[in-house]
Enzyme design. Structure first.
Site, short mmCIF file in Angstrom:
data_model
loop_
_atom_site.label_atom_id
_atom_site.label_comp_id
_atom_site.label_asym_id
_atom_site.label_seq_id
_atom_site.Cartn_x
_atom_site.Cartn_y
_atom_site.Cartn_z
N CYS A 117 0.82 -1.21 0.00
CA CYS A 117 0.00 0.00 0.00
C CYS A 117 0.86 1.27 0.00
CB CYS A 117 -0.99 -0.02 1.16
SG CYS A 117 -2.33 1.18 0.98
N HIS A 225 -3.87 -5.13 0.51
CA HIS A 225 -3.40 -5.50 1.86
C HIS A 225 -3.44 -7.01 2.07
CE1 HIS A 225 -2.96 -1.53 3.82
NE2 HIS A 225 -3.82 -1.16 2.89
N GLU A 227 -1.60 -8.70 3.97
CA GLU A 227 -1.27 -9.06 5.36
C GLU A 227 -2.51 -9.37 6.18
OE1 GLU A 227 -2.50 -4.90 5.76
OE2 GLU A 227 -1.29 -5.96 4.28
#
Length: 261
Positions: A117, A225, A227
């Site tokens: 990001c 994202h 993660e």
């Protein structure tokens, strides 16, 4: 010799600078440090954003990879030749002064790099590219901001497709032509840095993933994202696993070189 299966790479994780409770904090979201642990099998180490006071070369000599995190803050416009605009705030100049040289040094030294990001935006700026702000207001562009919600699972929900560029490193890592990703950003890559290749795009043309051309090591960025869903979403897991494998391969190669000397 390093056993790739048992080796836990040490991963430098970038930090935001926040003032709270009378202190200045250097911090990273738990989602990133947990993803390093569970997704890449690494040990996360949060690196303070101390700019020139930080010996980046010494840091990179001691870690096996670098994770450049996302953030609510944006890269300062002056770093890519744009005017300051209240709409692009907040900024984090201490982070900028640390992450940009860290990114360039990691690439130069072949230290595996995963930028997420804001991290992808920093990667583009570090290599000479620009950013586009408030992309939801640009003609023909979609709204890539997160839904208005206080529930994180709703904000980070996987909700739009991206096309993977055939023949690139993401096509090999993900083994798919299209994946679905989440989206929580108002800025995106504007002019692509000369040293980057596009790896994935959204339907509106937003650059969603990049790789560093001719990099001596694993060096990629994503606008989404991974993660957040690394334990439940297959593409997210594949990306972090590839990051971990790159770190282990580099550590094993270094061990072999030392043994041969």
């Amino acid at each position: 010799m390093t056993d790739p299966k048992s080796f836990s790479p040490l991963v430098a994780v970038t930090a935001d600078v926040r003032d709270a409770d009378g202190y200045r904090w250097h911090a990273a979201s738990e989602t990133y440090v947990k993803a390093v642990l569970t997704g890449a099998g690494g040990i996360p180490v949060i690196v303070p954003s101390l700019g020139d006071a930080l010996d980046i070369e010494a840091l990179l000599a001691r870690v096996d990879g670098v994770l450049v995190t996302g953030s609510r803050s944006n890269v300062h416009p002056a770093l890519y030749g744009a005017a300051v605009d209240a709409r692009t705030e907040p900024y984090d100049p201490a982070r900028d002064s640390t992450t940009l040289p860290l990114i360039r040094a990691a690439i130069r030294n072949g230290v595996p790099l995963l930028a997420i990001c804001r991290g992808q935006q920093e990667l583009n700026v570090a290599l000479g590219g620009t950013l586009a702000s408030e992309i939801q207001d640009l003609p023909g562009r979609d709204d890539h901001r997160s839904p208005a919600s206080e529930i994180q699972e709703e904000r980070f929900a996987i909700r739009h497709p991206v096309e993977i560029v055939p023949g690139g490193c993401f096509a090999r890592i993900l083994d798919r032509d299209t994946i679905a990703v989440n989206s929580l950003h108002r800025q995106a890559i504007g002019q692509l840095a000369e040293g980057l290749d596009i790896e994935a795009v959204a339907a509106d043309g937003t650059i969603e993933a990049v790789s560093v051309r001719d990099a001596p090591g694993f060096a990629v960025g994503v606008q989404w994202h991974p993660e957040y869903w690394v334990t439940t979403d297959a593409p997210s897991a594949r990306l972090f696993r590839a990051f971990g494998e790159a770190m282990r391969a580099r550590a094993a190669a270094q061990t072999q070189r030392v043994a041969a000397e």
